[in-house]
Design an enzyme around this catalytic site. Structure first.
Site, short mmCIF file in Angstrom:
data_model
loop_
_atom_site.label_atom_id
_atom_site.label_comp_id
_atom_site.label_asym_id
_atom_site.label_seq_id
_atom_site.Cartn_x
_atom_site.Cartn_y
_atom_site.Cartn_z
N PRO A 2 0.73 -1.26 0.00
CA PRO A 2 0.00 0.00 0.00
C PRO A 2 0.75 1.31 0.00
CG PRO A 2 -0.88 -1.45 1.65
CD PRO A 2 0.30 -2.10 1.04
N GLU A 3 1.94 1.47 0.31
CA GLU A 3 2.44 2.85 0.37
C GLU A 3 2.99 3.28 -0.99
OE1 GLU A 3 4.44 3.88 4.09
OE2 GLU A 3 3.92 1.91 4.86
N LYS A 61 -1.28 6.89 -2.79
CA LYS A 61 -1.51 5.45 -2.84
C LYS A 61 -2.59 5.07 -3.84
CE LYS A 61 -0.39 5.56 2.06
NZ LYS A 61 -0.96 5.46 3.43
N ARG A 275 -2.19 1.26 15.60
CA ARG A 275 -1.09 0.60 14.89
C ARG A 275 0.11 0.62 15.83
NH1 ARG A 275 -3.64 3.33 10.73
NH2 ARG A 275 -4.55 1.92 9.21
#
Length: 287
Positions: A2-3, A61, A275
DNA sequence: ACGCGCCCCTGACCGC
DNA sequence: TGCGGTCAGGGGCGCG
């Protein structure tokens, strides 16, 4: 994947196969992969079949493939576990395959773009393009800030935005409306490189610190891109299913308890925003 | 208006 | 071996 670096790897991998290709068929195996396409699967298919991809673009993204003959594009957000795979037309169904787009390229012949996504946080959509300054972006991307690799990224505007935020700098780095493309890994890596504690209030950073941080963000993203992105497992792969190598170059992320590569102090891992944050308590002092 | 906590979902891994 | 808890690169929404 994802990044920004991982999404850019995918964009660059799709481009040579997709641009100029005719979409011959689209099959939606799981409608959850279309949560960003509100009109539903039939409309999604109808807006793609018979069209040609003209480009492969990205902001942060999000990646998108503009279509011919009207101002729309196929957009993709990979979420936590999405993959865009290039396969031969007869390839067997992937384990977490959600959508398959069959294409025909004038030189490469028939191929399939397979969207696979274990956790279903990612999705595809067909969206209209709108003008945003010197570029055109899908409406769903219009609220996303330019990413730091974008030639039109506004460094001075970024410094002003930080000065107005009392939140922790890491939270602001993850805010896609301030700067896009940075996620949990590269936020931790950039803050480690710039020697800034992740809980530092953004507004308390000096102009010099912000400039240094932005430079480190760009350096980290560029290195990760050059190494094909960060892969911890088979979820994060390029369009050919191959992993990137940047996990070997991480200095802070995922290294809780291990020595800081700069000073040897054990890297600390703390809960943050549901997170984890990883930082060196010696190099990255709270001010 | 903003900042924050919670939620979406699947699978791997760990300890019991 | 099985089970429950925890954790994972994402963003959107609703609440205060």
């Amino acid at each position: 994947m994802p990044e920004l670096p991982e999404v850019e790897v995918v964009r660059a991998g799709l481009a040579p196969a997709a641009v100029g290709s005719l979409i011959t068929a689209v099959s939606v195996l799981d409608e959850r992969a279309l949560t960003r396409h509100t009109p539903g699967p039939a409309d999604f298919v109808a807006r793609l079949e018979g069209r040609t991809f003209t480009d492969a673009a990205r902001r942060g993204k999000f990646l998108w493939l503009p279509l011919d003959s009207d101002d729309s594009a196929l957009i993709a957000h990979l979420g936590m576990s999405g993959q865009m795979l290039l396969r031969s037309p007869d390839a067997v169904t992937e384990r977490h395959e959600r959508i398959r787009i069959s294409i025909e390229h004038p030189l490469h012949g028939e191929l399939a773009i397979v969207f696979a996504d274990q956790r279903t946080f990612g999705s595809l959509a067909v969206d209209h393009l709108v003008v945003d300054g010197p570029t055109a972006v899908p409406t769903q991307v219009a609220h996303i800030a330019r990413d730091p690799m974008d030639p039109h990224f506004d460094d001075a505007g970024f410094r002003v935005a930080l000065r107005r935020r009392s939140s922790a700098i890491k939270r602001v780095l993850l805010d896609q409306q301030v700067i896009s493309g940075v996620g949990n890994i590269y936020a931790d890596e950039s803050l480690w490189a710039a020697r800034i504690h992740p809980e530092t209030p953004a507004s308390s950073l000096s102009t010099q610190s912000v400039s240094r941080l932005l430079a480190e963000v760009r350096t980290v993203l560029a290195k990760a891109l050059a190494e094909g992105g960060t892969s911890f497992d088979a979820q994060y792969v390029n369009v050919n299913g191959q992993a990137g190598y940047f996990a070997h170059s991480l200095n802070a992320y995922g290294r809780g308890g291990q020595p800081c590569p700069r000073c040897g102090t054990p890297i600390r891992r703390e809960a943050f925003m549901n997170r984890s944050s990883h930082y060196c308590p010696r190099c990255q002092r709270r001010r």
